[in-house]
Design a protein around this motif. Structure first.
Motif, PDB file in Angstrom:
ATOM      1  N   GLN A  36      10.709  30.209 -31.884  1.00 48.94           N
ATOM      2  CA  GLN A  36      10.475  31.664 -31.794  1.00 48.94           C
ATOM      3  C   GLN A  36      11.235  32.057 -30.587  1.00 48.94           C
ATOM      4  OE1 GLN A  36       6.723  33.363 -30.448  1.00 48.94           O
ATOM      5  NE2 GLN A  36       6.653  34.721 -31.676  1.00 48.94           N
ATOM      6  N   GLN A  37      11.878  33.193 -30.627  1.00 46.43           N
ATOM      7  CA  GLN A  37      12.481  33.642 -29.121  1.00 46.43           C
ATOM      8  C   GLN A  37      12.357  34.911 -29.220  1.00 46.43           C
ATOM      9  OE1 GLN A  37      17.029  33.190 -28.962  1.00 46.43           O
ATOM     10  NE2 GLN A  37      16.607  32.387 -27.096  1.00 46.43           N
ATOM     11  N   GLN A  44      10.733  28.933 -28.056  1.00 46.68           N
ATOM     12  CA  GLN A  44       9.396  28.461 -28.133  1.00 46.68           C
ATOM     13  C   GLN A  44       9.163  27.557 -29.487  1.00 46.68           C
ATOM     14  OE1 GLN A  44       6.446  30.992 -26.684  1.00 46.68           O
ATOM     15  NE2 GLN A  44       4.581  29.772 -27.813  1.00 46.68           N
ATOM     16  N   PHE A  45       8.906  26.367 -29.338  1.00 48.04           N
ATOM     17  CA  PHE A  45       8.705  25.490 -30.341  1.00 48.04           C
ATOM     18  C   PHE A  45       7.455  25.924 -31.287  1.00 48.04           C
ATOM     19  CE2 PHE A  45       8.735  22.081 -33.126  1.00 48.04           C
ATOM     20  CZ  PHE A  45       7.523  21.395 -33.173  1.00 48.04           C
ATOM     21  N   LEU A  46       7.784  26.004 -32.730  1.00 47.90           N
ATOM     22  CA  LEU A  46       6.396  26.341 -33.367  1.00 47.90           C
ATOM     23  C   LEU A  46       5.769  25.163 -34.071  1.00 47.90           C
ATOM     24  CD1 LEU A  46       7.449  29.819 -34.657  1.00 47.90           C
ATOM     25  CD2 LEU A  46       6.037  29.324 -32.798  1.00 47.90           C
ATOM     26  N   ILE A  47       6.763  24.748 -34.832  1.00 50.64           N
ATOM     27  CA  ILE A  47       6.206  23.611 -35.687  1.00 50.64           C
ATOM     28  C   ILE A  47       7.550  22.752 -36.517  1.00 50.64           C
ATOM     29  CG2 ILE A  47       6.272  24.767 -37.947  1.00 50.64           C
ATOM     30  CD1 ILE A  47       3.681  23.641 -38.429  1.00 50.64           C
ATOM     31  N   GLN A  48       7.260  21.334 -36.969  1.00 51.56           N
ATOM     32  CA  GLN A  48       8.198  20.497 -37.187  1.00 51.56           C
ATOM     33  C   GLN A  48       7.804  19.921 -38.759  1.00 51.56           C
ATOM     34  OE1 GLN A  48       8.763  17.116 -35.083  1.00 51.56           O
ATOM     35  NE2 GLN A  48      10.663  16.271 -36.739  1.00 51.56           N
ATOM     36  N   TYR A  49       8.600  19.952 -39.606  1.00 49.91           N
ATOM     37  CA  TYR A  49       8.599  19.354 -40.816  1.00 49.91           C
ATOM     38  C   TYR A  49       9.632  18.120 -41.079  1.00 49.91           C
ATOM     39  CZ  TYR A  49       4.961  22.414 -42.322  1.00 49.91           C
ATOM     40  OH  TYR A  49       3.699  23.411 -42.328  1.00 49.91           O
ATOM     41  N   TYR A  50       8.919  16.988 -41.676  1.00 56.80           N
ATOM     42  CA  TYR A  50       9.740  16.022 -41.926  1.00 56.80           C
ATOM     43  C   TYR A  50       9.526  15.608 -43.455  1.00 56.80           C
ATOM     44  CZ  TYR A  50      12.142  11.521 -42.261  1.00 56.80           C
ATOM     45  OH  TYR A  50      13.194  10.581 -42.344  1.00 56.80           O
ATOM     46  N   GLY A 107      20.165  27.658 -37.601  1.00 55.92           N
ATOM     47  CA  GLY A 107      20.623  28.892 -38.201  1.00 55.92           C
ATOM     48  C   GLY A 107      20.755  29.950 -37.495  1.00 55.92           C
ATOM     49  N   GLU A 108      21.052  31.176 -37.781  1.00 55.75           N
ATOM     50  CA  GLU A 108      21.538  32.336 -37.415  1.00 55.75           C
ATOM     51  C   GLU A 108      20.260  33.130 -36.988  1.00 55.75           C
ATOM     52  OE1 GLU A 108      24.740  31.503 -36.452  1.00 55.75           O
ATOM     53  OE2 GLU A 108      25.282  33.681 -36.375  1.00 55.75           O
ATOM     54  N   GLY A 109      19.227  32.723 -37.702  1.00 61.50           N
ATOM     55  CA  GLY A 109      18.078  33.573 -36.924  1.00 61.50           C
ATOM     56  C   GLY A 109      17.474  34.538 -38.030  1.00 61.50           C
ATOM     57  N   SER A 110      16.356  34.763 -37.951  1.00 63.70           N
ATOM     58  CA  SER A 110      15.825  35.939 -38.660  1.00 63.70           C
ATOM     59  C   SER A 110      15.156  36.891 -37.623  1.00 63.70           C
ATOM     60  CB  SER A 110      14.801  35.544 -39.702  1.00 63.70           C
ATOM     61  OG  SER A 110      15.305  34.833 -40.695  1.00 63.70           O
ATOM     62  N   ARG A 111      15.684  38.062 -37.585  1.00 65.28           N
ATOM     63  CA  ARG A 111      15.133  39.062 -36.635  1.00 65.28           C
ATOM     64  C   ARG A 111      13.966  39.811 -36.950  1.00 65.28           C
ATOM     65  NH1 ARG A 111      16.533  40.861 -31.666  1.00 65.28           N
ATOM     66  NH2 ARG A 111      18.629  39.826 -31.564  1.00 65.28           N
TER      67      ARG A 111
END
Lengths: 115, 108
Positions: A36-37, A44-50, A107-111
């Motif tokens: 999140q920015q 700001q890191f939210l979550i990671q999946y592997y 990615g280019e992000g979702s605003r």
């Protein structure tokens, strides 16, 4: 073009609503990350999946949730939206968990704008 | 601790000058570091990386220096151009949280 696709690019909604952001990682990448920015701030890191499983969790609010599907795409669900949730949400992917080495492809992000 | 929530530090340089952007990292066990560049309205993009067994790595117009003793990274951009205007982040592999970032502004 990083190869990471995020949809939608822009989203305007009202407080209290729920939205879903979608991310398709680069072909072959198993790890997906959500950031999140907010305006003029850092990432700001939210979550990671592997490979479908949650790998690491950051400062993700309880109102937010995410998952990674068998085809490796990921969705970030934001509910009970507040004005402060307005931000750019970035998805990134990597072949392996970042805890090793190698770059993240963003990615280019979702605003998201919450009114 | 993390400085999330604070506004980004800024650096203004004259076009053609060299820029130096600094970053402190926190985990002494981190052995891989990356610099990212984020242009306005876009996602961060990889610039250059360095492993902990190196002190210096050079790319095209960019150099990264690593000082493990004081846990410090720097990114040097030679002959700064208008296209270098962006926010620059450093990242360490054992943390998924990015550094605060520095906004680089180029003055004509």
């Amino acid at each position: 073009d990083s190869g990471v696709t995020q949809t939608p690019k822009h989203l305007i909604t009202a407080t209290g609503q729920r939205v879903t952001l979608r991310c398709s990682p680069r072909s072959g990448d198993l790890s997906v990350y959500w950031y999140q920015q907010s305006l003029d701030q850092g990432l700001q890191f939210l979550i990671q999946y592997y490979n479908g499983e949650e790998r690491a969790k950051g400062n993700i609010l309880e109102r937010f949730s995410a998952q990674q599907f068998p085809d490796l795409h990921s969705e970030l669900n934001l509910s009970s939206l507040e004005l402060g949730d307005s931000a750019l949400y970035f998805c990134a992917s990597s072949p392996a968990p970042f805890q090793g080495s190698g770059e993240l492809f963003f990615g280019e992000g979702s605003r998201l704008t919450v009114l | 601790g993390e400085s999330v929530g604070l506004h980004l530090p800024t650096l203004s340089v004259q076009e053609g000058d060299n820029s130096i952007i600094n970053c402190a990292y926190s985990n002494s066990a981190s052995d891989y570091f990356i610099w990212y560049k984020q242009e306005s309205g876009k996602g961060p993009q990889f610039i250059i990386d360095i492993r902990s067994n190196m002190d210096k790595r050079q790319g095209q117009r960019v150099t990264v220096l690593l000082n493990k003793t004081v846990k410090h990274l720097s990114l040097q951009i030679a002959a700064t151009q208008p296209g270098d205007s962006a926010v620059y982040f450093c990242a360490e592999n054992l943390k998924l949280v990015f550094g605060q970032g520095t906004r680089l502004t180029i003055n004509p």
